[in-house]
Design a protein around this motif. Sequence first.
Motif, short mmCIF file in Angstrom:
data_model
loop_
_atom_site.label_atom_id
_atom_site.label_comp_id
_atom_site.label_asym_id
_atom_site.label_seq_id
_atom_site.Cartn_x
_atom_site.Cartn_y
_atom_site.Cartn_z
N GLY A 1 99.75 68.36 113.38
CA GLY A 1 99.53 67.83 112.03
C GLY A 1 98.49 68.62 111.28
O GLY A 1 98.69 68.95 110.10
N ARG B 1 99.75 71.81 109.81
CA ARG B 1 100.56 71.63 108.60
C ARG B 1 99.74 71.06 107.44
O ARG B 1 100.25 70.92 106.32
N PHE C 1 97.90 67.98 107.65
CA PHE C 1 97.90 66.52 107.63
C PHE C 1 96.93 65.93 108.65
O PHE C 1 96.84 66.42 109.78
N SER D 1 98.36 60.45 108.41
CA SER D 1 99.53 60.83 107.62
C SER D 1 100.75 61.05 108.49
O SER D 1 101.88 60.79 108.06
N ARG D 2 100.54 61.51 109.72
CA ARG D 2 101.67 61.68 110.63
C ARG D 2 102.30 60.33 110.98
O ARG D 2 103.46 60.26 111.34
N TYR E 1 103.62 58.72 106.87
CA TYR E 1 104.70 59.39 106.15
C TYR E 1 105.96 59.47 107.00
O TYR E 1 105.90 59.61 108.23
N HIS F 1 108.29 68.15 105.60
CA HIS F 1 106.83 68.17 105.46
C HIS F 1 106.39 68.75 104.12
O HIS F 1 105.42 68.30 103.53
N TYR G 1 105.64 66.65 100.88
CA TYR G 1 104.43 65.83 100.78
C TYR G 1 103.23 66.67 100.35
O TYR G 1 103.06 67.80 100.82
N THR H 1 99.74 67.54 101.05
CA THR H 1 99.01 67.41 102.30
C THR H 1 97.59 66.90 102.07
O THR H 1 97.06 66.95 100.95
N ASP H 2 96.97 66.43 103.14
CA ASP H 2 95.58 65.99 103.05
C ASP H 2 94.68 67.16 102.71
O ASP H 2 93.70 67.01 101.96
N ALA I 1 97.74 58.43 100.29
CA ALA I 1 98.45 57.78 101.39
C ALA I 1 99.19 56.54 100.92
O ALA I 1 100.36 56.32 101.28
#
Length: 392
Positions: A37, A40, A42, A46-47, A50, A57, A60, A62-63, A368
Amino acid sequence: MGVKRAYRTIAQARKLARAERRSGSSFDLSLRQRFRGYRRGFLSKSRVIYDFEAHDHEAYLTDYQRFLGTKRINGHWNALIDNKLAFHRVLGEFPTHRPIVYGLLADGRFHAFDPDGAFRNERAADEALEDETDGRGTVLNDGGVEPEQSSPSTRPTAAPIDWVDERLSNGDRLVLKWFSGGGGNNVSFLERRDDTYYYDGSPTSEAELDETLASLENYLVCEFVEQADYANELFPGTTNTIRVLTMFDERDREAFVPIAIHRLGTRASVPVDNFSNGGLSAEIDRERGRLSAAAAYPTEGSVEWHETHPDTGTRIEGTDVPGWASVRDRLLEIAETLSHVPYVGWDLVVTGEGEFSIIEANSYPGVASLQVHRPLLAEERTRRFYRYHGVI
């Protein structure tokens, strides 16, 4: 993977891992799953939140993009939004949509705001007028009320408990919130019922309240906004707010709403309605104003969906926000007036048919509770906005 790319990936993973440790959030994921995660962009939450099985992926935000990218969109104007007192003054152009801010708790005192700023409650203003006139509007002295004759409501500063004791009648409520920050943290509610004070729902003595209020530093004392009947029926234990994300499209020169949600409190989230505190998130259909089923934060490892409220049994899915089109369009007008701040997460309370109060705003809102419904980057206009501002 090239050396530079590998270095960036490792640096990103380290930053996300540190952020996760600071937040204290815990999900039952293996180290391998966590790193996948992080790689990518996240966080572990979030894993879980989402739906990566239904969506790619890359659809979205991402964080990592949210932390480092969206914070830069408004630049130095972030301070105008995130400082709640500064933002309240900005909303002075839209007085029907802002709650009253009576004053500030700081240095063990209550600092009343100038009545010219329209912050003083009507009762205090009436009392001051009566003191300064002969009852026919004639000013008796242009020096104002003498200190020894003035009440805590009309003095520049007062002991917090004195001001509250005079201001708060039975049935009255106030909101106390720190001048900065979001997420429902550092927000408290003060109520007086049957001559007893209640702080965040718990009875407290006047001595205890005096000590508590004196300890609050840089807290705004705000009007409690009464929500419309539909929101009260969904869950009466909290003020159930709407989060509307607006973006200003530089190409089309207009603001638009990529997503909007209705937050609903639960017994677990009281006294706030925030998703991460145990509240629910229902998406609002941007055209019709109709609610979807509501998502609950995955404290047990997976998102739960509720067509009806788990505590009240009231139907959530299919509920209409009264006067939604008027609410949305008016908010877009406000967002366009503030187009120099192109990215805002608005928190508002619907108070009647097409009527609302803006209780605060966020310059780089969390995503989120939004993306639990659908990925933001799936829509081209939203993707274009983030690309224009260098987020993706």
